[in-house]
Scaffold this motif. Structure first.
Motif, PDB file in Angstrom:
ATOM      1  N   ASP A  66      66.149 130.625  25.355  1.00 56.84           N
ATOM      2  CA  ASP A  66      66.305 131.270  26.660  1.00 56.84           C
ATOM      3  C   ASP A  66      66.760 130.282  27.733  1.00 56.84           C
ATOM      4  OD1 ASP A  66      65.486 133.666  25.565  1.00 56.84           O
ATOM      5  OD2 ASP A  66      63.381 133.397  26.145  1.00 56.84           O
ATOM      6  N   GLU A  67      66.608 128.987  27.463  1.00 58.36           N
ATOM      7  CA  GLU A  67      66.960 127.965  28.446  1.00 58.36           C
ATOM      8  C   GLU A  67      68.343 127.358  28.213  1.00 58.36           C
ATOM      9  OE1 GLU A  67      62.494 126.168  29.361  1.00 58.36           O
ATOM     10  OE2 GLU A  67      63.575 125.503  27.559  1.00 58.36           O
ATOM     11  N   PHE A  68      69.079 127.844  27.196  1.00 53.99           N
ATOM     12  CA  PHE A  68      70.361 127.240  26.844  1.00 53.99           C
ATOM     13  C   PHE A  68      71.344 127.269  28.010  1.00 53.99           C
ATOM     14  CE2 PHE A  68      69.104 126.259  22.775  1.00 53.99           C
ATOM     15  CZ  PHE A  68      70.135 125.923  21.930  1.00 53.99           C
ATOM     16  N   TYR A  69      71.453 128.407  28.676  1.00 53.39           N
ATOM     17  CA  TYR A  69      72.435 128.535  29.757  1.00 53.39           C
ATOM     18  C   TYR A  69      72.150 127.532  30.867  1.00 53.39           C
ATOM     19  CZ  TYR A  69      74.525 130.431  34.032  1.00 53.39           C
ATOM     20  OH  TYR A  69      75.192 130.571  35.222  1.00 53.39           O
ATOM     21  N   SER A  70      70.913 127.507  31.358  1.00 58.13           N
ATOM     22  CA  SER A  70      70.579 126.582  32.448  1.00 58.13           C
ATOM     23  C   SER A  70      70.721 125.134  31.994  1.00 58.13           C
ATOM     24  CB  SER A  70      69.159 126.840  32.962  1.00 58.13           C
ATOM     25  OG  SER A  70      68.211 126.703  31.917  1.00 58.13           O
ATOM     26  N   PHE A  71      70.425 124.858  30.716  1.00 59.79           N
ATOM     27  CA  PHE A  71      70.552 123.503  30.185  1.00 59.79           C
ATOM     28  C   PHE A  71      72.003 123.028  30.236  1.00 59.79           C
ATOM     29  CE2 PHE A  71      71.644 121.002  26.355  1.00 59.79           C
ATOM     30  CZ  PHE A  71      70.927 119.841  26.620  1.00 59.79           C
ATOM     31  N   PHE A  72      72.928 123.819  29.683  1.00 60.92           N
ATOM     32  CA  PHE A  72      74.323 123.392  29.638  1.00 60.92           C
ATOM     33  C   PHE A  72      74.967 123.396  31.020  1.00 60.92           C
ATOM     34  CE2 PHE A  72      73.935 124.112  25.081  1.00 60.92           C
ATOM     35  CZ  PHE A  72      74.682 123.053  24.588  1.00 60.92           C
ATOM     36  N   GLN A  73      74.543 124.308  31.872  1.00 62.69           N
ATOM     37  CA  GLN A  73      75.049 124.323  33.242  1.00 62.69           C
ATOM     38  C   GLN A  73      74.617 123.052  33.974  1.00 62.69           C
ATOM     39  OE1 GLN A  73      73.504 127.383  35.937  1.00 62.69           O
ATOM     40  NE2 GLN A  73      75.614 127.967  36.395  1.00 62.69           N
ATOM     41  N   SER A  74      73.370 122.637  33.752  1.00 58.38           N
ATOM     42  CA  SER A  74      72.862 121.417  34.368  1.00 58.38           C
ATOM     43  C   SER A  74      73.590 120.191  33.835  1.00 58.38           C
ATOM     44  CB  SER A  74      71.359 121.292  34.093  1.00 58.38           C
ATOM     45  OG  SER A  74      70.869 120.036  34.492  1.00 58.38           O
ATOM     46  N   ILE A  75      73.848 120.167  32.510  1.00 61.43           N
ATOM     47  CA  ILE A  75      74.574 119.050  31.909  1.00 61.43           C
ATOM     48  C   ILE A  75      75.961 118.912  32.547  1.00 61.43           C
ATOM     49  CG2 ILE A  75      75.736 118.294  29.791  1.00 61.43           C
ATOM     50  CD1 ILE A  75      72.802 117.683  29.702  1.00 61.43           C
ATOM     51  N   GLU A  76      76.670 120.029  32.694  1.00 62.16           N
ATOM     52  CA  GLU A  76      78.013 119.966  33.272  1.00 62.16           C
ATOM     53  C   GLU A  76      77.986 119.457  34.709  1.00 62.16           C
ATOM     54  OE1 GLU A  76      81.921 122.704  34.394  1.00 62.16           O
ATOM     55  OE2 GLU A  76      80.265 123.606  33.257  1.00 62.16           O
ATOM     56  N   SER A  77      77.113 120.040  35.531  1.00 66.31           N
ATOM     57  CA  SER A  77      77.095 119.651  36.946  1.00 66.31           C
ATOM     58  C   SER A  77      76.672 118.208  37.134  1.00 66.31           C
ATOM     59  CB  SER A  77      76.157 120.581  37.731  1.00 66.31           C
ATOM     60  OG  SER A  77      74.827 120.480  37.243  1.00 66.31           O
ATOM     61  N   SER A  78      75.814 117.709  36.251  1.00 70.19           N
ATOM     62  CA  SER A  78      75.314 116.349  36.395  1.00 70.19           C
ATOM     63  C   SER A  78      76.273 115.313  35.823  1.00 70.19           C
ATOM     64  CB  SER A  78      73.950 116.229  35.707  1.00 70.19           C
ATOM     65  OG  SER A  78      73.475 114.911  35.770  1.00 70.19           O
ATOM     66  N   ILE A  79      76.871 115.615  34.667  1.00 73.09           N
ATOM     67  CA  ILE A  79      77.658 114.618  33.948  1.00 73.09           C
ATOM     68  C   ILE A  79      79.135 114.620  34.323  1.00 73.09           C
ATOM     69  CG2 ILE A  79      78.561 114.102  31.639  1.00 73.09           C
ATOM     70  CD1 ILE A  79      75.892 114.438  30.522  1.00 73.09           C
ATOM     71  N   ARG A  80      79.667 115.766  34.711  1.00 65.71           N
ATOM     72  CA  ARG A  80      81.108 115.858  34.934  1.00 65.71           C
ATOM     73  C   ARG A  80      81.639 114.776  35.887  1.00 65.71           C
ATOM     74  NH1 ARG A  80      84.566 121.364  35.213  1.00 65.71           N
ATOM     75  NH2 ARG A  80      86.584 120.488  35.798  1.00 65.71           N
ATOM     76  N   PRO A  81      81.008 114.539  37.040  1.00 68.21           N
ATOM     77  CA  PRO A  81      81.535 113.498  37.943  1.00 68.21           C
ATOM     78  C   PRO A  81      81.528 112.100  37.321  1.00 68.21           C
ATOM     79  CG  PRO A  81      80.025 114.958  39.108  1.00 68.21           C
ATOM     80  CD  PRO A  81      79.874 115.264  37.652  1.00 68.21           C
ATOM     81  N   SER A  82      80.428 111.744  36.643  1.00 71.33           N
ATOM     82  CA  SER A  82      80.356 110.402  36.053  1.00 71.33           C
ATOM     83  C   SER A  82      81.282 110.280  34.850  1.00 71.33           C
ATOM     84  CB  SER A  82      78.919 110.064  35.661  1.00 71.33           C
ATOM     85  OG  SER A  82      78.364 111.049  34.823  1.00 71.33           O
ATOM     86  N   PHE A  83      81.512 111.375  34.127  1.00 77.24           N
ATOM     87  CA  PHE A  83      82.462 111.374  33.014  1.00 77.24           C
ATOM     88  C   PHE A  83      83.872 111.115  33.526  1.00 77.24           C
ATOM     89  CE2 PHE A  83      85.251 114.060  30.213  1.00 77.24           C
ATOM     90  CZ  PHE A  83      85.213 113.240  29.097  1.00 77.24           C
ATOM     91  N   ARG A  84      84.224 111.773  34.620  1.00 78.95           N
ATOM     92  CA  ARG A  84      85.555 111.581  35.212  1.00 78.95           C
ATOM     93  C   ARG A  84      85.722 110.141  35.696  1.00 78.95           C
ATOM     94  NH1 ARG A  84      88.764 111.163  39.279  1.00 78.95           N
ATOM     95  NH2 ARG A  84      90.673 112.429  39.490  1.00 78.95           N
ATOM     96  N   ARG A  85      84.685 109.586  36.326  1.00 77.08           N
ATOM     97  CA  ARG A  85      84.762 108.205  36.820  1.00 77.08           C
ATOM     98  C   ARG A  85      84.940 107.229  35.673  1.00 77.08           C
ATOM     99  NH1 ARG A  85      80.706 109.908  40.371  1.00 77.08           N
ATOM    100  NH2 ARG A  85      79.081 109.066  39.006  1.00 77.08           N
ATOM    101  N   PHE A  86      84.217 107.436  34.590  1.00 75.83           N
ATOM    102  CA  PHE A  86      84.329 106.554  33.430  1.00 75.83           C
ATOM    103  C   PHE A  86      85.759 106.543  32.898  1.00 75.83           C
ATOM    104  CE2 PHE A  86      84.437 105.868  28.869  1.00 75.83           C
ATOM    105  CZ  PHE A  86      83.734 104.690  28.732  1.00 75.83           C
ATOM    106  N   LEU A  87      86.362 107.728  32.749  1.00 77.67           N
ATOM    107  CA  LEU A  87      87.729 107.811  32.235  1.00 77.67           C
ATOM    108  C   LEU A  87      88.727 107.195  33.211  1.00 77.67           C
ATOM    109  CD1 LEU A  87      87.731 111.381  30.683  1.00 77.67           C
ATOM    110  CD2 LEU A  87      87.773 109.207  29.470  1.00 77.67           C
ATOM    111  N   SER A  88      88.536 107.464  34.501  1.00 82.17           N
ATOM    112  CA  SER A  88      89.439 106.890  35.506  1.00 82.17           C
ATOM    113  C   SER A  88      89.413 105.368  35.469  1.00 82.17           C
ATOM    114  CB  SER A  88      89.044 107.380  36.913  1.00 82.17           C
ATOM    115  OG  SER A  88      89.197 108.777  37.021  1.00 82.17           O
ATOM    116  N   ASP A  89      88.217 104.803  35.325  1.00 83.83           N
ATOM    117  CA  ASP A  89      88.083 103.352  35.256  1.00 83.83           C
ATOM    118  C   ASP A  89      88.741 102.804  33.985  1.00 83.83           C
ATOM    119  OD1 ASP A  89      86.689 103.451  37.606  1.00 83.83           O
ATOM    120  OD2 ASP A  89      84.705 103.245  36.681  1.00 83.83           O
TER     121      ASP A  89
END
Length: 451
Positions: A66-89
């Motif tokens: 029942d927590e899958f949706y909130s889990f993956f939504q949280s992962i995206e919102s939290s990791i997406r910015p740092s993932f983009r920064r890592f690739l840009s660097d």
């Protein structure tokens, strides 16, 4: 972000790392990176990087369905910015050698980041081709529109018919106003925007499935498997299990396990135990608390198993119950193991067949239903005993299925013959010059052709 995905990704990273000229980095959350670091061989040059993470669960083994949706939504919102920064660097540090991104199929949003930065992107699916294709079709074709029917055919593949018991409750009860359904549907549809898909199977094993997946996604498919787990370092408990197996005749032991993140209900567990005892089959059973109880908690045999069951099995030397983790590869590769009662997760399927062991299927979720369906209908190495953790299971049915598969003659013998044939196909695919090895080479040439 799941154990059944992290392990194949680690194996994929090491597979690429063994080829000259490539630098491989695994990116994940801090907790998952810590887990991977502890299992990375000291000789490996694979880099591990943990991204900035705001907190909360980091792995699906610590959440409910029942927590899958909130889990993956949280992962995206939290990791997406740092993932983009890592690739840009990474791009800025070496603009003449842009990276290739290989992401899990559940993280469809990574395609958007790759497009924004202009780098090659591919998904890696640790599952099989047929199961992935059916799963993809269901999510994109809205199966809930047929929820009043017990059976229905896939609109884009009328030759493939499913029963409602082979569709997860989330899909059957979803609609276009369900935010969880729409979120995951968007992630899955992103596969069509990627440059390709790596799949953990062999083309000679799943030729039809590979073609179906390619048609379903409209994306090039590279079958590079099977990517098998490496055995863990042995422990005293492992050697005890192997020593127990040594006491029994060839192909006489049934291995029972529902994977690292699954379990069955308490009533099902009771009927399974009674069916196993009535079958008089020797078995090794990895037991965990049933659905609805703390998965990491104590296993209460006095509540969930027949009275005196474990003691009787031990005294008669007919059954071994293992609590928690078990040395699955060592068990499946042992000569005394003649069958595997499994949830049909893909890692378990290919580990079983690679060792020539037929399967008694009890799928519990995701694409496991379709893995089991293919093994039964197309490959002939599986017989289903039940589906899901809510179905009614009867001990007599368990007894009959177990007896038929573990029998030295008839169905059991034929299933073992076919399983050995499939094992040979899988091993040849990843051997020197094999089709999966060539597919991996072709993918890497494609991924880095713009250098």
């Amino acid at each position: 972000m799941a154990q059944g995905h992290l392990i194949p990704f680690m194996q994929l990273a090491q597979l690429i790392d063994r080829r000259k000229g490539y630098s491989v980095t695994i990116i994940n959350t801090p907790s998952n990176i810590h887990t991977l670091r502890s299992s990375l061989p000291s000789t490996s040059s694979v880099h591990l990087v943990d991204l900035t993470f705001s907190g909360g669960p980091e792995n699906t083994d610590s959440i409910t369905h029942d927590e899958f949706y909130s889990f993956f939504q949280s992962i995206e919102s939290s990791i997406r910015p740092s993932f983009r920064r890592f690739l840009s660097d990474a791009i800025a540090a070496d603009p003449d050698n842009p990276p290739c991104i290989i992401c899990d199929g559940s993280l469809g949003w990574t395609v958007e980041v790759a497009e924004e930065l202009g780098v090659f992107h591919a998904f890696f699916l640790p599952s099989g081709a047929y199961g992935s294709a059916v799963f993809h079709s269901l999510w994109t074709q809205r199966p809930y529109e047929w929820k009043d029917s017990d059976e229905f055919a896939l609109p884009n593949r009328p030759d493939i018919k499913l029963h409602r018991s082979q569709v997860s409750p989330m899909l059957l009860h979803a609609n276009d106003e369900d935010p969880g359904f729409m979120y995951f549907r968007r992630q899955i549809l992103m596969s069509s925007n990627s440059s390709g898909i790596l799949i953990n199977t062999a083309k000679e094993f799943e030729r039809g499935g590979v073609e179906f997946l390619e048609a379903q996604t409209g994306t090039p498919i590279w079958p590079i498997g099977p990517i098998l787990r490496m055995p863990k370092k042995s422990t005293p408990s492992d050697s005890g299990c192997v020593a127990w197996l040594n006491q029994h005749a060839e192909a006489s032991v049934l291995y029972v396990s529902f994977g690292s993140e699954n379990s069955i209900s308490a009533p099902q567990m009771m009927e399974l135990a009674m069916g196993l005892e009535a079958s008089e089959t020797i078995f090794v059973w990895v037991v965990r608390p049933p659905v609805g109880f703390d998965f990491e908690g104590e296993f209460r045999a006095e509540e969930w198993l027949p009275e005196g069951f474990e003691e009787r099995m031990r005294e008669r030397n007919r059954g071994m119950l293992i609590r928690g983790w078990a040395p699955q590869l060592e068990i499946l590769s042992h000569t005394s193991t003649g069958g595997f009662l499994s949830h049909c997760g893909w890692n378990s399927v290919i580990e079983s067949l690679s060792n020539g062991v037929p399967i008694i299927g009890w799928p519990l979720g995701a694409e496991q239903y379709y893995n089991s369906k293919m093994m039964v209908e197309e490959v002939g190495v599986c017989v289903e005993v039940a589906r899901g953790s809510e179905s009614v299971v009867e001990r007599g049915h368990v007894e009959r299925i177990v007896r038929s598969v573990m029998d030295d003659g008839g169905l059991g013998r034929e299933m073992r013959r076919k399983a050995r044939e499939m094992g040979k196909v899988l091993r040849e695919a990843v051997g020197e010059g094999g089709a999966s090895v060539r597919a991996m080479d072709e993918f890497l040439v494609k991924a880095f052709s713009n250098k």
